[in-house]
Design an enzyme around this catalytic site. Structure first.
Site, PDB file in Angstrom:
ATOM      1  N   GLY A   3      -1.115 123.452 -10.569  1.00 61.04           N
ATOM      2  CA  GLY A   3      -0.145 124.499 -10.307  1.00 61.04           C
ATOM      3  C   GLY A   3       1.009 124.461 -11.292  1.00 61.04           C
ATOM      4  O   GLY A   3       1.513 125.516 -11.714  1.00 61.04           O
ATOM      5  N   TYR A  14      -3.356 123.991  -7.974  1.00 60.31           N
ATOM      6  CA  TYR A  14      -3.090 122.942  -6.992  1.00 60.31           C
ATOM      7  C   TYR A  14      -2.466 121.731  -7.682  1.00 60.31           C
ATOM      8  O   TYR A  14      -2.969 121.266  -8.702  1.00 60.31           O
ATOM      9  CB  TYR A  14      -4.392 122.556  -6.297  1.00 60.31           C
ATOM     10  CG  TYR A  14      -4.277 121.430  -5.280  1.00 60.31           C
ATOM     11  CD1 TYR A  14      -3.121 121.225  -4.543  1.00 60.31           C
ATOM     12  CD2 TYR A  14      -5.346 120.577  -5.050  1.00 60.31           C
ATOM     13  CE1 TYR A  14      -3.026 120.205  -3.617  1.00 60.31           C
ATOM     14  CE2 TYR A  14      -5.268 119.549  -4.123  1.00 60.31           C
ATOM     15  CZ  TYR A  14      -4.107 119.368  -3.409  1.00 60.31           C
ATOM     16  OH  TYR A  14      -4.009 118.351  -2.499  1.00 60.31           O
ATOM     17  N   CYS A  15      -1.363 121.224  -7.128  1.00 59.12           N
ATOM     18  CA  CYS A  15      -0.704 120.023  -7.624  1.00 59.12           C
ATOM     19  C   CYS A  15      -0.321 120.221  -9.097  1.00 59.12           C
ATOM     20  O   CYS A  15       0.280 121.231  -9.451  1.00 59.12           O
ATOM     21  CB  CYS A  15      -1.596 118.801  -7.397  1.00 59.12           C
ATOM     22  SG  CYS A  15      -0.820 117.203  -7.752  1.00 59.12           S
ATOM     23  N   LEU A  16      -0.710 119.315  -9.990  1.00 58.14           N
ATOM     24  CA  LEU A  16      -0.350 119.475 -11.401  1.00 58.14           C
ATOM     25  C   LEU A  16      -1.041 120.679 -12.024  1.00 58.14           C
ATOM     26  O   LEU A  16      -0.548 121.226 -13.016  1.00 58.14           O
ATOM     27  CB  LEU A  16      -0.708 118.203 -12.169  1.00 58.14           C
ATOM     28  CG  LEU A  16       0.084 116.952 -11.777  1.00 58.14           C
ATOM     29  CD1 LEU A  16      -0.328 115.774 -12.633  1.00 58.14           C
ATOM     30  CD2 LEU A  16       1.567 117.200 -11.887  1.00 58.14           C
TER      31      LEU A  16
END
Length: 581
Positions: free
Chosen positions: A317, A313-315
């Site tokens: 990812g 998720y987000c960074l």
């Protein structure tokens, strides 16, 4: 067995080289620049002045444009007051259509149109400078909105009259409490304004589980099975290191973790440690080796060698995409294999990062590096201030009007409480991330290195499920979509309604949720607009759609759930790291 000794991943045998982004200046320079950064909230006055100088000098040598702006301004002043508010929710109330408030709105909208025209399309201005000037003009205008002041806001005046002035008195008390909370010495307990406190392990992050592994950077949580049979492949979730992991395990009704466990998946979650100034030298390589790779080794052990469904998720990812590229290249010899990779609101190409990119240039990062050099980390409140600046209309001015002029408090919910539970970022890691990924775009352009070897997203062969959100100002969906240009893997792309957080926390049954999807095909590349035109819109949450995709990439036969930590656990979830302030 309970309370086993913590297993610590040893440091790399050779120390990592100093980051290229490390400030090359003497201590006096860094000290002065860090003081400037504290004073300006991390915004570089040099970068700001250069942007405005570029804009006004080019405007000054554009007499035709200046004439058009003058004519537009005079035409607007001569036009009669309009009852239209241009879809601005701040002026939705009918009271804004009455005199004299309609005049205030008309003047404000005229100023908005003028400055939008004046700050865009000026020939010769560098695109980045034009965006900075336009953004700054919007922020200054929003600060001066008639909705922000007592005598120009009819809703505030009406509430004050109806309550006999009590709304204004309540607003003054709200302001006083917030000021006391801000000025309170560190460690002093100050009561929250209203509503319950959402405490991890009590109100949120309550899905049953155990910490099965820990090192100096992260804890790994395994969640207890809730079905008699489970899919063979464990699901490993890598959250962003700029947030506490429990955004994916909020209250039971909107917990992504609980949803997966209830569908028969064995779920593992990284919980990053909240670093302090002693961790200033932890870098991106540490987060990859001691974070993602260490967790993948444990997932491989728990699954008996089965491939792992990895989710970022987000960074988290972005970091997972780096790990997947390293694994699929075959150059790094790491144990374990991936069944699939799911990237949730995660960028891999940073050439068009949206409004967050306004704060990313050499001058801004020099100042931010000096601030982190002084502290040893970037404080969560400092980072939150930048995100608030991006959404100042909703997160600052509208909130202040509601709480200080109307005297109303918004009762916190689990997502708001999570958002206030800030984390810190180590100096070295955050500097490497900003310089290498945001500023130079090393990952997308093949320059990013893992253990000294370059990695390329084109090496990823594992199936990808990529989720973006429509109103994401952190990871704009068209930027997320660029993974199609970088990887040769089969990609299922989903565009969910909502923003960066609410679009991902999209539990089934939530009213107003929808998503767009289009099956992956081998017919060649489609532009974002072409994909959007051909995508199907579905009502509801994207979670069941994704879960069925995971099933299609899993072994058909289910098995008995693995023992928690294969019999070796360190303590109950949510663990210790998530509770660190």
């Amino acid at each position: 067995m309970k309370n086993a000794q913590l297993k610590v991943v040893p440091a790399a045998p050779t120390p990592a080289p100093a980051p290229e982004s490390a400030p090359r200046a003497n201590a006096l320079d860094l000290y002065l620049q860090s003081r400037i950064a504290r004073l300006t909230g991390g915004v570089s006055p040099i970068a700001m002045s250069l942007a405005f100088q570029d804009w006004w000098q080019h405007l000054a040598v554009s007499p035709g444009t200046c004439s058009e702006l003058a004519a537009q301004c005079l035409g607007g002043l001569a036009a009669p007051a309009s009852a239209e508010t241009g879809g601005d929710s701040r002026f939705d109330s009918f009271a804004w259509r009455l005199w004299p408030f309609s005049q205030y709105v008309q003047g404000f909208k005229l100023a908005e149109r003028f400055w939008t025209q004046a700050t865009t399309g000026v020939r010769g201005v560098a695109p980045h400078h034009a965006e900075v000037v336009a953004f700054t003009a919007r922020q200054l205008l929003d600060m001066c909105s008639p909705s922000n002041f007592l005598w120009t806001n009819p809703e505030v005046l009406r509430a004050a009259a109806a309550s006999g002035g009590r709304s204004l008195a309540n607003g003054a008390l709200n302001w006083r409490r917030d000021l006391c909370r801000r000025l309170a010495p560190p460690g002093m307990a100050v009561p929250e304004p209203v509503g319950p406190n959402y405490v991890p392990g009590q109100d949120v992050a309550v899905t049953p589980g155990e910490v099965i592994y820990s090192n100096e950077l992260m804890e790994l949580i395994q969640y207890a099975p809730q079905t008699a049979q489970v899919y063979r492949e464990p699901v490993l979730i890598v959250p962003s290191w700029i947030m506490k992991y429990y955004i994916l395990d909020l209250s039971p009704h909107n917990s992504l973790v609980r949803h997966l466990v209830q569908q028969g998946h064995t779920v593992l979650m990284l919980s990053w440690r909240n670093p302090d100034r002693h961790d200033r030298d932890m870098g991106m390589e540490d987060y990859l080796q001691r974070g993602v790779f260490a967790a993948l080794e444990q997932a491989d052990r728990l699954g008996g060698g089965e491939a792992v469904h990895a989710v970022g998720y987000c960074l988290g990812g972005t970091l997972l995409a780096i790990a997947a590229a390293a694994l699929d290249s075959g150059e790094h010899g790491r144990p374990g294999k991936l069944a699939s990779v799911s990237l949730l609101a995660a960028q891999t190409d940073f050439s068009e990062p949206g409004e967050l990119g306004l704060f990313i240039d050499h001058s801004e990062l020099a100042l931010l590096d000096a601030l982190m050099w002084d502290q040893g980390y970037l404080d969560g409140d400092q980072m939150a201030a930048s995100f608030q600046l991006l959404h100042a209309r909703d997160l600052v001015w509208s909130r202040m009007m509601r709480e200080y002029l109307l005297g109303e408090r918004t009762a916190p919910n689990d997502l708001m409480s999570w958002n206030a539970d800030s984390t810190r970022l180590p100096f070295r890691m955050h500097s490497e991330y900003l310089h290498g990924l945001f500023l130079r775009n090393d990952l997308a352009e093949g320059r990013y290195r893992v253990q000294g070897k370059p990695v390329a997203l084109a090496d990823i062969r594992t199936p990808l499920f990529v989720v973006a959100t429509e109103r994401d100002h952190v990871s704009p969906w068209r930027s997320v979509y660029k993974i199609h240009l970088l990887s040769c893997a089969a990609i299922d792309f989903v565009l969910a309604s909502g923003g960066h957080n609410a679009g991902i926390v999209s539990e089934p049954g939530h009213a107003g949720r929808s998503y767009r999807s289009r099956p992956a095909s081998g017919s060649g590349y489609n532009s974002p607009d072409e994909w959007l035109a051909g995508a199907d819109r579905s009502e509801g949450s994207w979670w069941p759609h994704w879960q069925q995709w995971l099933v299609r990439h899993s072994a058909r036969q289910r098995v008995a759930p693995p023992a928690m930590g294969l019999g070796r656990v360190l303590g109950p979830a949510p663990g210790h790291f998530v509770l660190e302030c």
